[in-house]
Design a protein around this motif. Structure first.
Motif, PDB file in Angstrom:
ATOM      1  N   ILE A   1      -4.675  -3.650  -4.234  1.00  0.00           N
ATOM      2  CA  ILE A   1      -5.935  -2.964  -4.525  1.00  0.00           C
ATOM      3  C   ILE A   1      -7.103  -3.676  -3.859  1.00  0.00           C
ATOM      4  O   ILE A   1      -8.042  -3.033  -3.363  1.00  0.00           O
ATOM      5  CB  ILE A   1      -6.135  -2.873  -6.050  1.00  0.00           C
ATOM      6  N   THR A   2      -7.030  -4.988  -3.828  1.00  0.00           N
ATOM      7  CA  THR A   2      -8.118  -5.749  -3.192  1.00  0.00           C
ATOM      8  C   THR A   2      -7.976  -5.783  -1.678  1.00  0.00           C
ATOM      9  O   THR A   2      -8.850  -6.333  -0.994  1.00  0.00           O
ATOM     10  CB  THR A   2      -8.149  -7.169  -3.740  1.00  0.00           C
ATOM     11  N   GLY A   3      -6.902  -5.220  -1.099  1.00  0.00           N
ATOM     12  CA  GLY A   3      -6.730  -5.143   0.341  1.00  0.00           C
ATOM     13  C   GLY A   3      -6.265  -6.420   0.987  1.00  0.00           C
ATOM     14  O   GLY A   3      -6.328  -6.550   2.212  1.00  0.00           O
ATOM     15  N   LYS A   4      -5.721  -7.349   0.234  1.00  0.00           N
ATOM     16  CA  LYS A   4      -5.265  -8.615   0.811  1.00  0.00           C
ATOM     17  C   LYS A   4      -3.878  -8.496   1.409  1.00  0.00           C
ATOM     18  O   LYS A   4      -3.496  -9.314   2.243  1.00  0.00           O
ATOM     19  CB  LYS A   4      -5.282  -9.704  -0.264  1.00  0.00           C
ATOM     20  N   THR A   5      -3.106  -7.509   0.955  1.00  0.00           N
ATOM     21  CA  THR A   5      -1.761  -7.299   1.506  1.00  0.00           C
ATOM     22  C   THR A   5      -1.572  -5.807   1.724  1.00  0.00           C
ATOM     23  O   THR A   5      -2.350  -4.987   1.234  1.00  0.00           O
ATOM     24  CB  THR A   5      -0.678  -7.825   0.543  1.00  0.00           C
ATOM     25  N   ASP A   6      -0.479  -5.471   2.435  1.00  0.00           N
ATOM     26  CA  ASP A   6      -0.186  -4.059   2.645  1.00  0.00           C
ATOM     27  C   ASP A   6       0.975  -3.649   1.746  1.00  0.00           C
ATOM     28  O   ASP A   6       1.688  -4.491   1.186  1.00  0.00           O
ATOM     29  CB  ASP A   6       0.149  -3.775   4.108  1.00  0.00           C
ATOM     30  N   LEU A   7       1.179  -2.337   1.616  1.00  0.00           N
ATOM     31  CA  LEU A   7       2.174  -1.804   0.691  1.00  0.00           C
ATOM     32  C   LEU A   7       3.587  -2.144   1.132  1.00  0.00           C
ATOM     33  O   LEU A   7       4.448  -2.436   0.310  1.00  0.00           O
ATOM     34  CB  LEU A   7       1.997  -0.281   0.584  1.00  0.00           C
ATOM     35  N   LYS A   8       3.841  -2.131   2.397  1.00  0.00           N
ATOM     36  CA  LYS A   8       5.193  -2.357   2.890  1.00  0.00           C
ATOM     37  C   LYS A   8       5.725  -3.729   2.470  1.00  0.00           C
ATOM     38  O   LYS A   8       6.886  -3.868   2.063  1.00  0.00           O
ATOM     39  CB  LYS A   8       5.206  -2.200   4.415  1.00  0.00           C
ATOM     40  N   SER A   9       4.880  -4.743   2.571  1.00  0.00           N
ATOM     41  CA  SER A   9       5.330  -6.104   2.220  1.00  0.00           C
ATOM     42  C   SER A   9       5.403  -6.321   0.716  1.00  0.00           C
ATOM     43  O   SER A   9       6.026  -7.289   0.259  1.00  0.00           O
ATOM     44  CB  SER A   9       4.367  -7.120   2.841  1.00  0.00           C
ATOM     45  N   SER A  10       4.793  -5.430  -0.061  1.00  0.00           N
ATOM     46  CA  SER A  10       4.769  -5.625  -1.518  1.00  0.00           C
ATOM     47  C   SER A  10       5.915  -4.929  -2.223  1.00  0.00           C
ATOM     48  O   SER A  10       6.228  -5.261  -3.364  1.00  0.00           O
ATOM     49  CB  SER A  10       3.439  -5.118  -2.093  1.00  0.00           C
ATOM     50  N   ILE A  11       6.516  -3.950  -1.538  1.00  0.00           N
ATOM     51  CA  ILE A  11       7.619  -3.219  -2.169  1.00  0.00           C
ATOM     52  C   ILE A  11       8.889  -4.062  -2.111  1.00  0.00           C
ATOM     53  O   ILE A  11       9.274  -4.546  -1.043  1.00  0.00           O
ATOM     54  CB  ILE A  11       7.831  -1.861  -1.493  1.00  0.00           C
ATOM     55  N   GLN A  12       9.526  -4.244  -3.300  1.00  0.00           N
ATOM     56  CA  GLN A  12      10.761  -5.017  -3.376  1.00  0.00           C
ATOM     57  C   GLN A  12      11.918  -4.111  -3.758  1.00  0.00           C
ATOM     58  O   GLN A  12      11.756  -3.146  -4.502  1.00  0.00           O
ATOM     59  CB  GLN A  12      10.642  -6.139  -4.418  1.00  0.00           C
ATOM     60  N   GLU A  13      13.106  -4.417  -3.196  1.00  0.00           N
ATOM     61  CA  GLU A  13      14.299  -3.627  -3.484  1.00  0.00           C
ATOM     62  C   GLU A  13      15.025  -4.206  -4.693  1.00  0.00           C
ATOM     63  O   GLU A  13      14.863  -5.374  -5.050  1.00  0.00           O
ATOM     64  CB  GLU A  13      15.235  -3.608  -2.265  1.00  0.00           C
ATOM     65  N   THR A  14      15.868  -3.351  -5.289  1.00  0.00           N
ATOM     66  CA  THR A  14      16.678  -3.794  -6.433  1.00  0.00           C
ATOM     67  C   THR A  14      18.142  -3.621  -6.099  1.00  0.00           C
ATOM     68  O   THR A  14      18.508  -3.114  -5.016  1.00  0.00           O
ATOM     69  CB  THR A  14      16.332  -2.976  -7.683  1.00  0.00           C
ATOM     70  N   GLU A  15      19.011  -3.992  -7.027  1.00  0.00           N
ATOM     71  CA  GLU A  15      20.454  -3.877  -6.816  1.00  0.00           C
ATOM     72  C   GLU A  15      20.913  -2.423  -6.860  1.00  0.00           C
ATOM     73  O   GLU A  15      22.029  -2.105  -6.451  1.00  0.00           O
ATOM     74  CB  GLU A  15      21.199  -4.678  -7.885  1.00  0.00           C
ATOM     75  N   ILE A  16      20.062  -1.529  -7.371  1.00  0.00           N
ATOM     76  CA  ILE A  16      20.406  -0.102  -7.440  1.00  0.00           C
ATOM     77  C   ILE A  16      19.782   0.603  -6.238  1.00  0.00           C
ATOM     78  O   ILE A  16      18.594   0.433  -5.945  1.00  0.00           O
ATOM     79  CB  ILE A  16      19.896   0.507  -8.752  1.00  0.00           C
ATOM     80  N   GLU A  17      20.575   1.392  -5.567  1.00  0.00           N
ATOM     81  CA  GLU A  17      20.119   2.090  -4.372  1.00  0.00           C
ATOM     82  C   GLU A  17      19.013   3.085  -4.745  1.00  0.00           C
ATOM     83  O   GLU A  17      19.063   3.735  -5.770  1.00  0.00           O
ATOM     84  CB  GLU A  17      21.304   2.839  -3.719  1.00  0.00           C
ATOM     85  N   ASN A  18      18.005   3.177  -3.872  1.00  0.00           N
ATOM     86  CA  ASN A  18      16.849   4.065  -4.021  1.00  0.00           C
ATOM     87  C   ASN A  18      15.858   3.603  -5.092  1.00  0.00           C
ATOM     88  O   ASN A  18      14.883   4.314  -5.363  1.00  0.00           O
ATOM     89  CB  ASN A  18      17.286   5.513  -4.336  1.00  0.00           C
ATOM     90  N   LEU A  19      16.110   2.474  -5.737  1.00  0.00           N
ATOM     91  CA  LEU A  19      15.205   1.972  -6.771  1.00  0.00           C
ATOM     92  C   LEU A  19      14.436   0.773  -6.230  1.00  0.00           C
ATOM     93  O   LEU A  19      15.045  -0.212  -5.773  1.00  0.00           O
ATOM     94  CB  LEU A  19      15.977   1.580  -8.032  1.00  0.00           C
ATOM     95  N   HIS A  20      13.106   0.893  -6.234  1.00  0.00           N
ATOM     96  CA  HIS A  20      12.239  -0.177  -5.766  1.00  0.00           C
ATOM     97  C   HIS A  20      11.204  -0.488  -6.838  1.00  0.00           C
ATOM     98  O   HIS A  20      11.027   0.275  -7.791  1.00  0.00           O
ATOM     99  CB  HIS A  20      11.521   0.231  -4.466  1.00  0.00           C
ATOM    100  N   PHE A  21      10.522  -1.603  -6.643  1.00  0.00           N
ATOM    101  CA  PHE A  21       9.450  -1.919  -7.602  1.00  0.00           C
ATOM    102  C   PHE A  21       8.369  -2.713  -6.907  1.00  0.00           C
ATOM    103  O   PHE A  21       8.600  -3.351  -5.870  1.00  0.00           O
ATOM    104  CB  PHE A  21       9.984  -2.706  -8.810  1.00  0.00           C
ATOM    105  N   VAL A  22       7.194  -2.630  -7.464  1.00  0.00           N
ATOM    106  CA  VAL A  22       6.048  -3.411  -7.004  1.00  0.00           C
ATOM    107  C   VAL A  22       5.582  -4.244  -8.195  1.00  0.00           C
ATOM    108  O   VAL A  22       5.248  -3.692  -9.245  1.00  0.00           O
ATOM    109  CB  VAL A  22       4.908  -2.501  -6.493  1.00  0.00           C
TER     110      VAL A  22
END
Length: 794
Positions: free
Chosen positions: A644-665
């Motif tokens: 929100i403060t613009g210090k990072t971009d969305l791509k680098s903040s999205i993390q994957e999980t052990e379940i396919e198609n499930l991500h979290f920020v």
């Protein structure tokens, strides 16, 4: 929310609660309180058992007496009003039996002046007529009446007597049969036939006062009319000893019959009363004389004054002889001492030498030998020679020792002389008083003999009158003699135990009703539907694994568990709420921490991702983030606060999980102003970008009952899920849901009942400890997890 809002919501929901009886909730409270009900019953029954076990049984013995009295009215044929007269006579007899005058007679006849008791572990047992010892007593200090005296049997011959004197416990050992004399009492304790050598126990006895025994009878004796027409009365007495109760009732019966005989011999009674009065006065006089003789014997240690007079004269003569001898010996010692001091030749009385102490005689003999040795050696040596000087040195040393011994011996002789002279003075005083004492003692003895003769004559006269009175018979009859009670009237064991079971059950029911009325938490799905004005999307069953340390992802692909099926039902119901195409933005919130919103968000996201939809769970709880824990990740430096403060971009903040198609920020670093961040346009732009990348975006918001962050996020979502935890969330929390619906900002707000039990509509919760992380963020929630047993009694 404010405390005023919560209290108002509590009032309204409680009002609804009292208006109808919820049988389902009552059954739930009953299941949770069953151990309490059982506990109350066990507690009350245990108390009743202890009461019955450690309460002394109380026995009741009674008898029935038929009264026979005649009236001149019957002879004259005047029967009108006679029945009321008979009732008055019966009432008068009852009052007589209850009177102190009659009870005084009973006390005198019962011989209960000493009561014996055995200390038990918890109770005491009165040894009525079977005490291992008997006490003969004479109380000199009235304060020792009605006072317990402990008797601990040490052996077959010895016991220890313990009592309290002036607030201090006094103990002393005595022999059985030994007379115990103190300034307060005289006792003689002797063994009885009930004594055994192995009876080493602690007993106590009490010397009862006359008033105490009368009060005892007044409190224990009951006299009531049995049948007025039959002219019968019932006499009852209660006591802890059944034999004592029977004996006393029998005694009361016999004394009452004796009393009716005395009425017929009133003149004899008056004469006997006069004789009793004279006997009592004579006994008092005799007692005074006996006390005089006793005190005279104690003080003078004799009763033969003539013998004492002769013995005193002999003692004076002997003392005079001893004193003269001592004075002569003192003179010899003084002369010897003076000779030593003057260094003269010793001249001794041979008789005196024989009476000297051995040490002094030996030292004197040594001194004389040294003197003779010096005289002998002066014939061969002059006085300045070394040998004469050695002898002189020994003589000097011997003279010093001899002088010291003579001095000590002289002092002892003076002390003995002083002591003998003091004894002689005392004997002279005693000698002068003996004649007058002998005269007084003889006079008193003669008066005592006269009083004894008078006492015997009085007693003889009384016996003659008593024989005459004994020939009088009474018309009253004992219909039923005193019974020996077999069972106690108190405590009634069966009744008490039955009553205790009923009382325990009643207390348990009352407790159950109180818990039912005080139950202010949402317990089931039906109750939630009654309380909220929004659709209930579904329920999630209680997670049955052992308690987890934090929120976890527990659903698996192709799982057929009840938890997975419940989440699939929620996923399907969400499609009915918002059926439009395109990505969906779902917000998940609750009222307070611990209701399971993060658990629901993570596992619901996993279930949706298993349908080949791209799902992203966004952690908006930037104060106390938990989403990364659910997916086994870490709260990285890149998260919502940095996006929100613009210090990072969305791509680098999205993390994957052990379940396919499930991500979290994750939430990212904790900012100082989370609410202000959600008001910025960058937050809206970030949500639009997420909509482009994912089919479903789930926003895990903070508890709406504590902060306003959740409301800001919920406004922007398509579906608002409000998590309520069974048996955890208070009923007043549902007011927030209704207020949110009434505001018109949330058209798709729904409720989810989390952690429902296997019992339809009820449950405890997941038990994975969610909410502990908020204890420092919003409010202090220092509740520890309860054991299963503690939960049953909560």
């Amino acid at each position: 929310m404010s405390s005023e809002f919560q209290s108002n919501g509590q009032f309204e929901s409680d009002k609804d609660f009292f208006e109808s009886f919820d049988l389902e909730r009552f059954w739930y409270v009953l299941k949770r309180s069953k151990f309490w009900i059982i506990g109350f019953i066990v507690l009350v029954v245990s108390g009743a058992y202890l009461y019955v076990r450690y309460t002394k049984p109380l026995y009741k013995s009674d008898s029935i007496i038929k009264l026979e009295f005649q009236s001149e009215a019957n002879v004259l044929g005047l029967t009108s009003g006679f029945n009321s007269q008979e009732q008055n006579i019966i009432s008068g007899e009852i009052e007589l039996l209850r009177s102190k005058l009659f009870f005084s007679r009973v006390v005198e006849a019962a011989k209960l002046d000493v009561s014996y008791h055995l200390y038990g572990r918890y109770l005491t047992d009165e040894r009525y007529r079977n005490s291992p010892f008997v006490v003969s007593h004479k109380i000199l200090n009235a304060s020792y009446y009605d006072t317990p005296f402990d008797v601990e049997i040490i052996s077959s011959d010895e016991f220890e007597l313990t009592y309290v004197k002036n607030g201090v416990e006094t103990s002393k050992r005595y022999q059985f049969g030994e007379e115990i004399r103190t300034e307060d009492f005289n006792f003689l304790i002797e063994k009885t036939s009930f004594f055994s050598d192995d009876l080493k126990r602690v007993f106590y006895f009490t010397v009862n006062s006359h008033d105490a025994l009368i009060n005892y009878l007044q409190s224990r004796v009951e006299v009531i009319p049995e049948n007025f027409n039959a002219k019968t009365i019932r006499i009852s007495l209660t006591d802890h000893n059944r034999f004592k109760a029977r004996d006393l009732v029998n005694l009361i019966d016999s004394l009452y019959l004796d009393y009716t005989r005395e009425v017929k011999n009133q003149a004899l009674v008056q004469k006997i009363g006069f004789l009793d009065e004279q006997i009592e006065k004579t006994e008092d006089k005799l007692q005074e004389y006996e006390n005089y003789f006793e005190q005279f014997t104690i003080e003078n240690r004799t009763t033969n004054l003539n013998e004492d007079l002769n013995r005193t004269i002999d003692q004076l003569a002997q003392l005079d002889s001893v004193i003269v001898s001592l004075k002569n010996r003192i003179k010899d010692v003084i002369r010897l001492e003076n000779q030593l001091k003057a260094n003269l030749t010793l001249s001794l009385n041979p008789i005196s030498i024989g009476g000297l102490p051995s040490a002094l005689a030996q030292q004197l003999d040594e001194y004389i030998k040294l003197t003779e040795e010096r005289e002998l050696k002066l014939g061969s040596y002059n006085e300045t020679s070394y040998i004469i000087q050695q002898v002189d040195s020994k003589l000097t040393k011997s003279r010093v020792n001899l002088t010291s011994l003579i001095s000590a011996y002289s002092k002892s002789l003076d002390d003995r002389l002083t002591r003998f002279e003091s004894q002689r003075s005392a004997l002279e005083v005693n000698l002068s008083s003996l004649p007058s004492m002998r005269t007084e003692f003889g006079k008193t003895n003669r008066v005592y003999s006269l009083e004894e003769e008078f006492m015997l004559s009085l007693q003889q006269s009384k016996i003659e009158l008593e024989i005459t009175r004994a020939g009088t018979v009474t018309d009253n009859v004992i219909l039923s003699s005193a019974s020996l009670p077999g069972t106690p009237i108190k405590p009634q064991k069966l009744m008490i135990m039955a009553a205790s079971v009923v009382m325990g059950f009643v207390i348990g029911i009352v407790f159950l009703l109180i818990k039912y009325l005080a139950h202010n938490k949402v317990a089931g799905i039906k109750e939630l539907e009654k309380l909220v004005n929004v659709p209930v999307l579904g329920s999630i069953p209680k997670y049955t694994r052992d308690d987890l340390e934090h929120t976890a992802l527990v659903v698996k692909n192709n799982s057929k568990s009840s938890l997975s099926e419940a989440l699939r039902t929620l996923r399907t119901n969400m499609d009915f709420i918002d059926a439009k195409n395109g990505s969906k933005l779902v917000s998940v919130t609750s009222t307070v921490p611990g209701e399971g919103k993060t658990f629901v968000a993570a596992n619901l996201g996993a279930i949706i991702a298993m349908t080949n939809q791209k799902v992203c769970v966004v952690d908006l709880d930037m104060r106390k983030p938990k989403v990364h824990l659910a997916f086994g990740g870490v709260s990285s430096k890149d998260g919502m606060s940095t996006l929100i403060t613009g210090k990072t971009d969305l791509k680098s903040s999205i993390q994957e999980t052990e379940i396919e198609n499930l991500h979290f920020v994750s939430a990212g670093p904790t900012p100082p102003n989370p609410s202000e961040l959600l008001l910025q346009k960058e937050f809206e732009e970030l949500l639009l970008e997420l909509r482009k990348k994912f089919d479903v975006i789930i926003l895990d918001t903070p508890p709406i009952g504590l902060v306003t962050d959740a409301r800001l996020a919920m406004v922007k979502s398509d579906i608002q899920l409000y998590v309520v935890r069974a048996d955890y969330s208070k009923r007043s929390f549902t007011k927030i849901i209704n207020d949110l619906k009434a505001s018109g900002q949330f058209c798709n707000i729904t409720a989810i009942l989390n952690s429902i039990s296997s019992t339809p509509g009820y449950g405890y919760g997941y038990g994975y400890g969610y909410g502990n992380g908020y204890s420092n963020g919003y409010y202090e929630e220092g509740k520890k997890k309860k054991s299963s047993l503690a939960k049953n009694f909560s």
